[in-house]
Design a protein around this motif. Structure first.
Motif, PDB file in Angstrom:
ATOM      1  N   PRO A  66      -0.256  14.500  -2.987  1.00  8.51           N
ATOM      2  CA  PRO A  66       0.089  13.223  -3.609  1.00  8.51           C
ATOM      3  C   PRO A  66      -1.098  12.497  -4.243  1.00  8.51           C
ATOM      4  N   GLN A  67      -2.249  13.152  -4.339  1.00 10.28           N
ATOM      5  CA  GLN A  67      -3.467  12.478  -4.780  1.00 10.28           C
ATOM      6  C   GLN A  67      -3.316  11.791  -6.134  1.00 10.28           C
ATOM      7  N   SER A  68      -2.727  12.451  -7.122  1.00  7.32           N
ATOM      8  CA  SER A  68      -2.588  11.833  -8.442  1.00  7.32           C
ATOM      9  C   SER A  68      -1.630  10.642  -8.392  1.00  7.32           C
ATOM     10  N   PHE A  69      -0.594  10.718  -7.566  1.00  3.64           N
ATOM     11  CA  PHE A  69       0.338   9.592  -7.411  1.00  3.64           C
ATOM     12  C   PHE A  69      -0.383   8.407  -6.774  1.00  3.64           C
ATOM     13  N   LEU A  70      -1.169   8.663  -5.725  1.00  2.00           N
ATOM     14  CA  LEU A  70      -1.913   7.606  -5.048  1.00  2.00           C
ATOM     15  C   LEU A  70      -2.950   6.973  -5.975  1.00  2.00           C
ATOM     16  N   GLU A  71      -3.633   7.781  -6.756  1.00  2.00           N
ATOM     17  CA  GLU A  71      -4.625   7.265  -7.697  1.00  2.00           C
ATOM     18  C   GLU A  71      -3.966   6.411  -8.786  1.00  2.00           C
TER      19      GLU A  71
ATOM     20  N   ASP B  22       0.845  -1.189   0.000  1.00  2.00           N
ATOM     21  CA  ASP B  22       0.000   0.000   0.000  1.00  2.00           C
ATOM     22  C   ASP B  22       0.881   1.239   0.000  1.00  2.00           C
ATOM     23  N   ILE B  23       0.299   2.357  -0.420  1.00  4.37           N
ATOM     24  CA  ILE B  23       0.927   3.667  -0.289  1.00  4.37           C
ATOM     25  C   ILE B  23      -0.109   4.567   0.364  1.00  4.37           C
ATOM     26  N   SER B  24       0.267   5.206   1.459  1.00  2.00           N
ATOM     27  CA  SER B  24      -0.677   6.062   2.174  1.00  2.00           C
ATOM     28  C   SER B  24      -0.050   7.424   2.426  1.00  2.00           C
ATOM     29  N   TYR B  25      -0.896   8.371   2.831  1.00  2.00           N
ATOM     30  CA  TYR B  25      -0.452   9.739   3.057  1.00  2.00           C
ATOM     31  C   TYR B  25      -1.083  10.274   4.327  1.00  2.00           C
ATOM     32  N   ARG B  26      -0.304  11.022   5.084  1.00  2.71           N
ATOM     33  CA  ARG B  26      -0.833  11.699   6.276  1.00  2.71           C
ATOM     34  C   ARG B  26      -0.383  13.156   6.237  1.00  2.71           C
ATOM     35  N   SER B  27      -1.359  14.045   6.244  1.00  2.00           N
ATOM     36  CA  SER B  27      -1.077  15.479   6.268  1.00  2.00           C
ATOM     37  C   SER B  27      -0.496  15.859   7.618  1.00  2.00           C
ATOM     38  N   MET B  28       0.487  16.737   7.601  1.00  2.00           N
ATOM     39  CA  MET B  28       1.117  17.168   8.844  1.00  2.00           C
ATOM     40  C   MET B  28       0.796  18.621   9.158  1.00  2.00           C
ATOM     41  N   GLY B  29      -0.329  19.098   8.667  1.00  2.00           N
ATOM     42  CA  GLY B  29      -0.709  20.482   8.914  1.00  2.00           C
ATOM     43  C   GLY B  29       0.094  21.424   8.046  1.00  2.00           C
TER      44      GLY B  29
ATOM     45  N   GLY C 127       3.213  16.766   4.134  1.00  2.00           N
ATOM     46  CA  GLY C 127       2.997  15.700   5.084  1.00  2.00           C
ATOM     47  C   GLY C 127       3.941  14.552   4.806  1.00  2.00           C
ATOM     48  N   MET C 128       3.515  13.350   5.193  1.00  2.00           N
ATOM     49  CA  MET C 128       4.340  12.163   5.039  1.00  2.00           C
ATOM     50  C   MET C 128       3.660  11.160   4.111  1.00  2.00           C
ATOM     51  N   LEU C 129       4.424  10.669   3.155  1.00  2.00           N
ATOM     52  CA  LEU C 129       3.979   9.590   2.281  1.00  2.00           C
ATOM     53  C   LEU C 129       4.590   8.310   2.834  1.00  2.00           C
ATOM     54  N   TYR C 130       3.768   7.286   3.030  1.00  3.03           N
ATOM     55  CA  TYR C 130       4.241   6.017   3.583  1.00  3.03           C
ATOM     56  C   TYR C 130       4.147   4.933   2.524  1.00  3.03           C
ATOM     57  N   LEU C 131       5.249   4.258   2.307  1.00  3.44           N
ATOM     58  CA  LEU C 131       5.334   3.158   1.360  1.00  3.44           C
ATOM     59  C   LEU C 131       5.395   1.869   2.178  1.00  3.44           C
ATOM     60  N   HIS C 132       4.304   1.082   2.160  1.00  2.00           N
ATOM     61  CA  HIS C 132       4.199  -0.149   2.936  1.00  2.00           C
ATOM     62  C   HIS C 132       4.693  -1.294   2.052  1.00  2.00           C
ATOM     63  N   THR C 133       5.817  -1.886   2.419  1.00  2.00           N
ATOM     64  CA  THR C 133       6.442  -2.900   1.568  1.00  2.00           C
ATOM     65  C   THR C 133       6.727  -4.178   2.336  1.00  2.00           C
ATOM     66  N   LEU C 134       7.155  -5.173   1.596  1.00  2.00           N
ATOM     67  CA  LEU C 134       7.568  -6.442   2.178  1.00  2.00           C
ATOM     68  C   LEU C 134       8.751  -6.252   3.122  1.00  2.00           C
ATOM     69  N   GLN C 135       9.608  -5.269   2.864  1.00  2.00           N
ATOM     70  CA  GLN C 135      10.775  -5.004   3.699  1.00  2.00           C
ATOM     71  C   GLN C 135      10.469  -4.100   4.894  1.00  2.00           C
ATOM     72  N   GLY C 136       9.275  -3.513   4.957  1.00  2.00           N
ATOM     73  CA  GLY C 136       8.912  -2.616   6.039  1.00  2.00           C
ATOM     74  C   GLY C 136       8.220  -1.377   5.511  1.00  2.00           C
ATOM     75  N   VAL C 137       7.991  -0.409   6.381  1.00  2.00           N
ATOM     76  CA  VAL C 137       7.332   0.840   5.999  1.00  2.00           C
ATOM     77  C   VAL C 137       8.391   1.928   5.866  1.00  2.00           C
ATOM     78  N   TYR C 138       8.395   2.611   4.729  1.00  2.00           N
ATOM     79  CA  TYR C 138       9.339   3.694   4.463  1.00  2.00           C
ATOM     80  C   TYR C 138       8.551   4.996   4.377  1.00  2.00           C
TER      81      TYR C 138
END
Length: 94
Positions: free
Chosen positions: A81-86, A51-58, A62-73
């Motif tokens: 990042p909306q167009s990237f996530l889509e 998965d790829i997720s995003y959290r706004s930091m005000g 914010g932070m983009l999170y890349l959830h991978t087999l090796q861990g979360v980056y």
């Protein structure tokens, strides 16, 4: 090979020598391809990305999170990042 989507992120490095602290901001890119996701120092096959997720930091960004087999980056971003996530969601649901 052309990327499907790209998103800029940055890395901040702080160096302390003696009584002086220097801060360097490095602009980098994360690229989404048909078969992989590529950052400045890492490459993940698309089947290793859960998965790829995003959290706004005000304020801006914010932070983009890349959830991978090796861990979360995590990647610090300033743009929407909306167009990237889509693009990622469309790719994995083909």
């Amino acid at each position: 090979m052309n990327s499907i989507a790209a998103l800029s992120y940055y890395k901040v490095e702080r160096n302390i020598s003696g009584l002086e602290q220097t801060i360097h901001k490095q602009d980098r890119w994360i690229y989404l391809y048909q078969e992989k996701v590529v950052t400045a120092h890492r490459e993940f096959l698309i089947q290793e990305v859960f998965d790829i997720s995003y959290r706004s930091m005000g304020g801006d960004g914010g932070m983009l999170y890349l959830h991978t087999l090796q861990g979360v980056y995590s990647y610090t971003i300033t743009e929407d990042p909306q167009s990237f996530l889509e693009a990622y969601k469309a790719l994995v649901h083909e």
